[in-house]
Design a protein around this motif. Structure first.
Motif, PDB file in Angstrom:
ATOM      1  N   THR A 271      41.810  39.595  32.888  1.00 44.19           N
ATOM      2  CA  THR A 271      41.480  39.448  34.354  1.00 44.19           C
ATOM      3  C   THR A 271      40.905  38.932  35.005  1.00 44.19           C
TER       4      THR A 271
ATOM      5  N   ARG B  73      43.099  44.029  28.829  1.00 42.20           N
ATOM      6  CA  ARG B  73      43.851  43.524  30.420  1.00 42.20           C
ATOM      7  C   ARG B  73      43.025  41.989  30.475  1.00 42.20           C
TER       8      ARG B  73
ATOM      9  N   GLU C 237      39.385  43.244  30.465  1.00 41.27           N
ATOM     10  CA  GLU C 237      39.465  44.769  31.259  1.00 41.27           C
ATOM     11  C   GLU C 237      40.144  45.794  30.115  1.00 41.27           C
TER      12      GLU C 237
ATOM     13  N   TYR D  12      42.177  39.104  40.701  1.00 39.68           N
ATOM     14  CA  TYR D  12      43.596  39.550  40.121  1.00 39.68           C
ATOM     15  C   TYR D  12      44.454  39.186  40.219  1.00 39.68           C
TER      16      TYR D  12
ATOM     17  N   GLY E   6      46.322  35.975  32.804  1.00 36.76           N
ATOM     18  CA  GLY E   6      45.574  36.449  32.853  1.00 36.76           C
ATOM     19  C   GLY E   6      46.554  38.129  34.145  1.00 36.76           C
ATOM     20  N   HIS E   7      47.405  38.658  33.640  1.00 33.51           N
ATOM     21  CA  HIS E   7      48.627  38.859  34.549  1.00 33.51           C
ATOM     22  C   HIS E   7      47.187  40.505  35.035  1.00 33.51           C
ATOM     23  N   GLN E   8      46.016  40.593  34.671  1.00 35.05           N
ATOM     24  CA  GLN E   8      45.764  42.090  34.204  1.00 35.05           C
ATOM     25  C   GLN E   8      46.492  43.395  34.626  1.00 35.05           C
ATOM     26  N   HIS E   9      46.949  43.826  35.212  1.00 38.95           N
ATOM     27  CA  HIS E   9      47.821  45.550  35.294  1.00 38.95           C
ATOM     28  C   HIS E   9      48.798  44.982  34.868  1.00 38.95           C
TER      29      HIS E   9
ATOM     30  N   MET F 189      37.824  35.005  32.787  1.00 39.74           N
ATOM     31  CA  MET F 189      38.463  35.480  32.839  1.00 39.74           C
ATOM     32  C   MET F 189      37.303  37.016  31.954  1.00 39.74           C
TER      33      MET F 189
ATOM     34  N   VAL G 286      39.374  51.668  33.604  1.00 38.49           N
ATOM     35  CA  VAL G 286      38.773  50.359  33.214  1.00 38.49           C
ATOM     36  C   VAL G 286      37.181  49.606  33.050  1.00 38.49           C
TER      37      VAL G 286
END
Length: 409
Positions: A346, A344, A264, A350, A368-371, A261, A305
């Motif tokens: 990431t 974030r 981000e 994704y 790890g849910h990114q955006h 991970m 990003v």
């Protein structure tokens, strides 16, 4: 019945804690973010049910040169963080292969289809139904060619339960009047939404968690492995759930898991909302990769990003560019600005990490849910509550298991 310790008090951790309490579990939440500065409380506030396609895609890879920060874009690879983003990027390229991309879209679609109903249900249960606004959002362009290409791209995309609509002339005129430049084109999504105010959401979630008998311990947690079990020193619990965002990597790797991970990093500026229309849904200025959101007493412009390290210093050039975007567009967002940067969490494909450890018996995880951390928090809470109470999850969780990365079996 033993107690569950949740490490991390962001939106995923709090939502899951409330669901576990509702299911009759005893829960303690360990969180050192006293000031609410984590990514959960600084994001764009957008419930992004339209973002079905994972960012690990061939189209993204092809677009990288034009998106670079050095060329005016929102994507940055700091040289000082090459040791972090280079291996991440190689894994992302592998995840972008067509078969893996289609798989990622399929499993994200299943989660996102339940995201808005889960949010409205959670907001009602915590006594704050007004917190979820379902007026969709706008995407606008100032250049006619960019508008044509952008609209075509969105119409060809899989947007899940969200739908694209024309913007009536009166609304288009209103969007143009926000700035100094006329809008050449716009679309409006239905099915998406926003959180009315992130600070109030945090307060409402914490209040509901405590009112239902949960306990909050204000410190950073560590984990210690003993054979097939995990302990959190100083906290009595028989099951551990890691929901610590970007900090989850260090926690999980310390007990033997592989978690590729990256942090981000995103940036925002906030200002007083006096001159921004109350009730206007989020507006995405796609040519600038910037989303503007009105909250209760503030208006926020967010972007970028930046693939970097968790504890690296913020890059002031990002805030300066946001302020320049606002000024060049002539938007009614006026200094003084409050500046924020957050990370974030990431993973290269994704997709979030949701599951139970195969290495130890009492360790669970959701990160790890990114955006999409804000968007997917309540449905993630439902999945974790099912896993931890041995019920059947609403959607299969196997695609989100960490065993998809080597060394986690």
């Amino acid at each position: 019945m033993g107690r569950i310790a949740i490490i991390g008090g962001g939106v995923v951790g709090l939502s899951t804690g409330i669901d576990l309490l509702d299911a009759g579990q005893a829960v303690v939440l360990i969180d050192d973010d006293e000031g609410g500065q984590a990514a959960s409380w600084g994001n764009a506030g957008h419930i992004a049910v339209e973002q079905v396609a994972p960012l690990a895609s061939l189209s993204l890879l092809r677009s990288v040169p034009g998106r670079l920060f050095a060329r005016g874009g929102a994507l940055d690879f700091p040289l000082s963080a090459m040791g972090a983003w280079l291996p991440f990027g190689l894994r992302l390229m592998a995840a972008a292969r067509p078969a893996r991309f289609r798989h990622g879209s399929d499993v994200l679609r299943g989660l996102l289809a339940q995201a808005m109903p889960a949010w409205t249900d959670l907001a009602t249960r915590i006594g704050a139904p007004y917190m979820v606004r379902q007026e969709g959002h706008y995407i606008v362009w100032h250049d006619a060619d960019a508008a044509a290409a952008g609209r075509a791209g969105w119409e060809a995309a899989d947007t899940g339960t969200a739908r694209i609509h024309d913007v009536p002339e009166a609304q288009l005129a209103g969007l143009s009047q926000l700035g100094a430049q006329p809008i050449a084109g716009a679309i409006r999504f239905s099915g998406s939404g926003q959180i009315a105010d992130l600070a109030l959401l945090r307060q409402a979630l914490r209040t509901a968690f405590l009112a239902q008998g949960g306990e909050i311990v204000g410190r950073r947690a560590t984990m210690r492995r003993s054979g097939r079990r995990i302990e959190v020193p100083g906290v009595e619990a028989d099951r551990i759930l890691v929901c610590a965002g970007v900090r989850s990597r260090a926690l999980m790797e310390a007990v033997g898991h592989k978690v590729p991970m990256i942090a981000e990093r995103g940036y925002h500026i906030r200002a007083d909302a006096t001159d921004w229309p109350d009730g206007l849904p989020p507006v995405v200025y796609e040519e600038r990769s910037m989303i503007v959101t009105r909250y209760r007493n503030s208006v926020q412009a967010a972007s970028f990003v930046e693939l970097g390290r968790v504890d690296a210093s913020a890059d002031p050039r990002k805030w300066e560019r946001l302020e320049r975007h606002v000024a060049e567009l002539g938007l009614p967002i006026r200094s003084p600005f409050t500046r924020w940067m957050g990370c974030r969490p990431t993973l290269p494909d994704y997709l979030p990490a949701i599951g139970q450890s195969q290495k130890v018996d009492n360790l669970f995880y959701a990160f790890g849910h990114q955006h999409l951390g804000l968007t997917l928090a309540p449905i993630t809470a439902r999945l974790m509550t099912a896993l931890m109470t041995e019920a059947k999850p609403a959607v299969p969780v196997a695609p989100f298991d960490l065993t998809r990365y080597a060394g986690n079996g």
